[in-house]
Enzyme design. Structure first.
Site, mmCIF file in Angstrom:
data_model
loop_
_atom_site.group_PDB
_atom_site.id
_atom_site.type_symbol
_atom_site.label_atom_id
_atom_site.label_comp_id
_atom_site.label_asym_id
_atom_site.label_seq_id
_atom_site.Cartn_x
_atom_site.Cartn_y
_atom_site.Cartn_z
ATOM 1 N N CYS A 145 0.868 -1.189 0.000
ATOM 2 C CA CYS A 145 0.000 0.000 0.000
ATOM 3 C C CYS A 145 0.901 1.234 0.000
ATOM 4 O O CYS A 145 2.075 1.135 -0.383
ATOM 5 C CB CYS A 145 -0.986 -0.024 1.166
ATOM 6 S SG CYS A 145 -0.238 0.079 2.802
ATOM 7 N N ARG A 196 -3.314 -0.477 5.588
ATOM 8 C CA ARG A 196 -3.918 -1.589 4.842
ATOM 9 C C ARG A 196 -2.994 -2.799 4.672
ATOM 10 O O ARG A 196 -3.399 -3.933 4.970
ATOM 11 C CB ARG A 196 -4.372 -1.099 3.457
ATOM 12 C CG ARG A 196 -5.518 -0.121 3.516
ATOM 13 C CD ARG A 196 -5.717 0.597 2.187
ATOM 14 N NE ARG A 196 -4.590 1.490 1.879
ATOM 15 C CZ ARG A 196 -4.455 2.187 0.777
ATOM 16 N NH1 ARG A 196 -5.378 2.083 -0.165
ATOM 17 N NH2 ARG A 196 -3.426 2.993 0.598
ATOM 18 N N ASP A 210 -8.600 3.706 1.506
ATOM 19 C CA ASP A 210 -7.578 4.014 2.506
ATOM 20 C C ASP A 210 -8.233 4.555 3.779
ATOM 21 O O ASP A 210 -8.856 5.620 3.740
ATOM 22 C CB ASP A 210 -6.606 5.049 1.929
ATOM 23 C CG ASP A 210 -5.339 5.155 2.754
ATOM 24 O OD1 ASP A 210 -5.333 4.666 3.909
ATOM 25 O OD2 ASP A 210 -4.353 5.710 2.242
HETATM 26 P P1 4NP Z 1 -1.808 2.921 4.037
HETATM 27 O O1 4NP Z 1 -2.402 4.346 4.531
HETATM 28 O O2 4NP Z 1 -1.289 3.122 2.641
HETATM 29 O O3 4NP Z 1 -2.991 2.016 4.076
HETATM 30 O O4 4NP Z 1 -0.720 2.539 5.038
HETATM 31 C C1 4NP Z 1 -1.608 5.493 4.512
HETATM 32 C C2 4NP Z 1 -0.870 5.819 5.626
HETATM 33 C C3 4NP Z 1 -0.097 6.962 5.620
HETATM 34 C C4 4NP Z 1 -0.075 7.764 4.498
HETATM 35 C C5 4NP Z 1 -0.801 7.437 3.366
HETATM 36 C C6 4NP Z 1 -1.577 6.297 3.377
HETATM 37 N N1 4NP Z 1 0.729 8.935 4.503
HETATM 38 O O5 4NP Z 1 0.769 9.616 3.466
HETATM 39 O O6 4NP Z 1 1.385 9.245 5.498
#
Ligand code: 4NP
Length: 157
Positions: free
Chosen positions: A3, A9, A119
Site C-alpha cells: 500500500c 492496509r 484508505d
Molecule cells: P496505508 O495508509 O497506505 O494504508 O498505510 C496510509 C498511511 C499513511 C499515508 C498514506 C496512506 N501517509 O501519506 O502518510
C-alpha cells in the site's frame, strides 16, 4: 502486499494472509511494504492493530518498510491494495517491473474490476473494519485458489 504507507492496509493484508496460509498448511513467505517511506520503521497504525486483534491476529511486531525494485526478484506475486499503488510500484521498479507478478488484491475477489481497498488513514475506525473485511475476503479467495492448485499438483505427482 503493498500500500502507500505500510501502516494501515498492507499490514492487515500481511497478517491476514499469513494466518490463513498457516492454517491451510501453505509455507509461503509473506511480507508487506509501502511505496512511500513516511512511516518507515513504525509499527502498524493503532487502529489497524486493534481491528486485527479483535479478529484474533497480532500484527504489533510488524515494522513499515519501503517497497523496493528488488522485491520483484524475491516474490512470485505482488498484490497492490489500490490502483495508485500500482503506479508507484511501476515507478520504483523501473526496468525490473514485471506486470505478470502484479495484481490488485481485490481482483482476486472481484476479478477484472480493478477496485481499491479504500484508505482508512484519513477517517474514523469504521474504515479500518471495512478494510479488514475486504482484505479478509480477498485473502480467503487467494487461499481457496492456491489450495485447489496445490491439491491438483499433489495428486498428479
Ligand atoms: P496505508 O495508509 O497506505 O494504508 O498505510 C496510509 C498511511 C499513511 C499515508 C498514506 C496512506 N501517509 O501519506 O502518510
Amino acid at each position: 502486499m503493498v500500500c502507500l504507507g505500510n501502516i494501515c492496509r498492507s499490514p492487515l493484508a500481511e497478517g491476514i494472509l499469513l494466518q490463513k496460509a498457516f492454517k491451510a498448511g501453505l509455507t509461503w513467505s509473506i511480507e508487506s511494504a509501502g511505496t512511500n517511506s513516511y512511516h518507515t520503521g513504525e509499527p502498524p497504525h493503532p487502529l489497524s492493530q486493534k481491528v486485527a486483534r479483535l479478529n484474533g491476529i497480532d500484527i504489533s511486531r510488524q515494522r513499515a518498510r519501503r517497497f523496493t525494485a528488488g522485491d520483484f526478484d524475491v516474490y512470485d506475486k505482488i498484490y497492490a491494495l489500490a490502483v495508485d499503488v500500482v503506479d508507484e510500484i511501476k515507478r520504483i521498479a523501473g526496468k525490473r517491473f514485471d506486470a505478470g507478478k502484479v495484481d490488485l488484491l481485490l481482483n482476486e475477489l472481484y476479478p477484472g474490476t480493478n477496485m481499491n481497498v479504500p484508505d482508512p488513514w484519513y477517517g474514523p475506525e469504521a474504515g479500518y473494519h471495512e478494510a479488514f473485511k475486504l482484505i479478509d475476503k480477498a485473502c480467503e479467495a487467494i487461499i481457496s485458489k492456491y489450495s485447489i492448485l496445490n491439491s491438483q499438483y499433489t495428486m498428479s505427482q
